[in-house]
Structure formats: structure tokens, C-alpha cells
Write an enzyme that holds these catalytic residues in place. Structure first.
Site, PDB file in Angstrom:
ATOM      1  N   ASP A 102     -13.732  39.547 -34.527  1.00  0.00           N
ATOM      2  CA  ASP A 102     -14.524  38.632 -33.652  1.00  0.00           C
ATOM      3  C   ASP A 102     -16.062  40.438 -32.851  1.00  0.00           C
ATOM      4  OD1 ASP A 102     -15.392  37.683 -30.789  1.00  0.00           O
ATOM      5  OD2 ASP A 102     -13.716  38.386 -29.761  1.00  0.00           O
ATOM      6  N   THR A 106     -10.646  46.411 -33.586  1.00  0.00           N
ATOM      7  CA  THR A 106      -9.803  46.250 -34.113  1.00  0.00           C
ATOM      8  C   THR A 106      -9.871  46.737 -35.273  1.00  0.00           C
ATOM      9  OG1 THR A 106      -8.837  44.615 -32.595  1.00  0.00           O
ATOM     10  CG2 THR A 106      -7.148  45.193 -34.399  1.00  0.00           C
ATOM     11  N   LYS A 130     -16.050  35.103 -36.120  1.00  0.00           N
ATOM     12  CA  LYS A 130     -16.932  34.433 -35.397  1.00  0.00           C
ATOM     13  C   LYS A 130     -18.246  34.682 -35.484  1.00  0.00           C
ATOM     14  CE  LYS A 130     -14.121  34.330 -31.516  1.00  0.00           C
ATOM     15  NZ  LYS A 130     -14.277  34.859 -29.974  1.00  0.00           N
TER      16      LYS A 130
HETATM   17  P1  IMP Z   1     -11.837  42.077 -32.540  1.00  0.00           P
HETATM   18  O1  IMP Z   1     -11.132  43.230 -31.933  1.00  0.00           O
HETATM   19  O2  IMP Z   1     -12.765  41.994 -30.854  1.00  0.00           O
HETATM   20  O3  IMP Z   1     -12.657  41.929 -33.448  1.00  0.00           O
HETATM   21  O4  IMP Z   1     -10.829  41.247 -31.981  1.00  0.00           O
HETATM   22  C1  IMP Z   1     -10.107  41.233 -32.896  1.00  0.00           C
HETATM   23  C2  IMP Z   1      -8.725  40.879 -31.891  1.00  0.00           C
HETATM   24  O5  IMP Z   1      -8.715  39.819 -30.826  1.00  0.00           O
HETATM   25  C3  IMP Z   1      -7.540  39.690 -32.688  1.00  0.00           C
HETATM   26  O6  IMP Z   1      -6.825  40.337 -34.245  1.00  0.00           O
HETATM   27  C4  IMP Z   1      -7.060  38.601 -32.142  1.00  0.00           C
HETATM   28  O7  IMP Z   1      -5.773  38.978 -31.921  1.00  0.00           O
HETATM   29  C5  IMP Z   1      -8.002  38.538 -30.558  1.00  0.00           C
HETATM   30  N1  IMP Z   1      -8.988  37.410 -30.707  1.00  0.00           N
HETATM   31  C6  IMP Z   1     -10.156  37.557 -30.164  1.00  0.00           C
HETATM   32  N2  IMP Z   1     -11.055  36.813 -30.318  1.00  0.00           N
HETATM   33  C7  IMP Z   1      -9.999  36.018 -30.019  1.00  0.00           C
HETATM   34  C8  IMP Z   1      -9.877  34.529 -30.254  1.00  0.00           C
HETATM   35  O8  IMP Z   1     -10.608  33.513 -29.400  1.00  0.00           O
HETATM   36  N3  IMP Z   1      -8.953  33.343 -29.577  1.00  0.00           N
HETATM   37  C9  IMP Z   1      -7.146  34.570 -29.585  1.00  0.00           C
HETATM   38  N4  IMP Z   1      -7.590  35.932 -29.175  1.00  0.00           N
HETATM   39  C10 IMP Z   1      -8.536  35.740 -29.736  1.00  0.00           C
END
Ligand code: IMP
Ligand code: MG
Length: 181
Positions: A102, A106, A130
Site C-alpha cells: 500500500d 512496511t 494498491k
Molecule cells: P503499507 O505499509 O502501507 O504498504 O501497508 C502494509 C500493511 O497495511 C499491509 O501489510 C496490511 O496489513 C495493511 N493494509 C494496507 N492496506 C490495507 C487494506 O486495504 N485493508 C487491510 N489492511 C491493509
């Protein structure tokens, strides 16, 4: 139904898992003792299906990471990479598995930490990517499918701990989000 629409049915998810499993098998089959690292909790269901489909001996370990508060990324990532795990990673070919790319915060935090553990190589696999500008660009080697920029639940993805057990992935309805606030 808690979702206003289903975007990936259980059948489609299994087709994606089969394809990723073939790609990962051919990328890892020549490598010595690969180690899969699964990011908890979101990737639990996906990784279970993927790892039981990949036709290779893979060791598996888990890292608990979190960055989400409700339906938004908090902007900071916490995870529990400890000394014994760092020792297990040294010199190994790593397959990092997450549910969704996303913001990228992370994966980029995990990659940064993984590199300090001196693995032989790192490859990343996510079920979903995404479709929006990521805050951190991460090179992801295996992507299941692109998805719209909406808050998704099911097949491991949760909203405040709920809806992980849905067999499909869908866009959470607005009223479910408001009900929980
Ligand atoms: P990032 O660090 O923003 O890339 O997001 C990573 C983590 O956020 C993912 O491993 C998910 O656990 C959580 N996440 C991101 N988007 C969603 C969503 O649409 N629904 C539920 N969990 C999400
Ligand atoms: Mg996650």
C-alpha cells in the site's frame, strides 16, 4: 455482507496463488535452503495457501509487523525482528511475503532491517498492490494482482481485527467503518 463489493472471489484467489507458486518455484528451485518470512497478521492466510502450493522445501518463519490504525496507515511501522531471527536470516535466500503493498512503509522498513541481517538474497512477494502512488517505492518481485485504492478486507486482511476470515476480498462498506468508530 460486510463488503459493498467483492473484488476477488475465492476461486480467483486460488488461481492467483497457483500462478505465484509457479513463478516462485522456478525462481527458487536452484537456490540452497531458502527461507520464507511471512508478515503477520495480514499475510497469514495467503502465505498458508502459497507455501503449501509451492513444490520446494522452504523453511518458514514469521515477523509480526503493524502500521495500520483503522483504515489508515499510521505512518510508522513496528515489527518484532529479534536476534535469533537475524541469525537465521544470515546467508540465506529470503522470500518475504506480505498481503498488500500500500504505502510501502512496511516493506521498506522490513527490507532495511533484513539487509542488516546479511542474507544471500531477498525477494518479495505480495498478493495485492494498491494502484496509487506509494509513499516508499519498493521493488516487489512477485505481485498477485493490482487492486483499486480502497479499504479491503478478507482472506487475512482485517479492519480492527475483524473480517480476516472472509473467503473473498472485498471493499468494506462505509457503514461498517462508521459503526466501529
Ligand atoms: P503499507 O505499509 O502501507 O504498504 O501497508 C502494509 C500493511 O497495511 C499491509 O501489510 C496490511 O496489513 C495493511 N493494509 C494496507 N492496506 C490495507 C487494506 O486495504 N485493508 C487491510 N489492511 C491493509
Ligand atoms: Mg500487514
Amino acid at each position: 455482507m460486510p463488503c459493498r463489493k467483492v473484488i476477488l472471489t475465492s476461486e480467483t484467489l486460488q488461481q492467483i496463488v497457483q500462478r505465484l507458486s509457479r513463478e516462485i518455484t522456478s525462481a527458487f528451485e536452484q537456490l540452497d535452503s531458502p527461507l520464507a518470512l511471512v508478515l503477520l497478521d495480514g499475510a497469514k492466510y495467503f502465505a498458508h495457501d502459497l507455501l503449501t502450493t509451492i513444490d520446494l522445501p522452504l523453511d518458514v518463519d514469521y515477523i509480526k509487523a503493524s502500521s495500520y490504525c483503522g483504515t489508515r496507515s499510521c505512518g510508522t511501522v513496528t515489527f518484532d525482528g529479534d536476534r535469533p531471527l537475524a541469525d537465521a536470516i544470515r546467508g540465506r535466500h529470503i522470500l518475504l511475503i506480505d498481503d498488500i503493498y500500500d504505502t510501502g512503509l512496511t516493506l521498506s522498513a522490513l527490507m532495511k532491517w533484513l539487509k542488516t541481517c546479511e542474507p544471500a538474497s531477498i525477494r518479495t512477494c505480495v498478493l495485492l498492490e494498491k494502484q496509487h502512488t506509494h509513499t516508499r517505492q519498493v521493488s516487489v518481485d512477485f505481485v498477485g494482482t493490482p487492486v483499486e485504492d480502497a479499504f479491503l478486507v478478507g482472506y487475512g486482511l482485517d479492519y480492527n481485527g475483524q473480517y480476516r476470515d472472509l473467503p473473498y476480498i472485498g471493499v468494506l462498506s462505509e457503514e461498517r467503518i462508521q459503526k466501529n468508530h
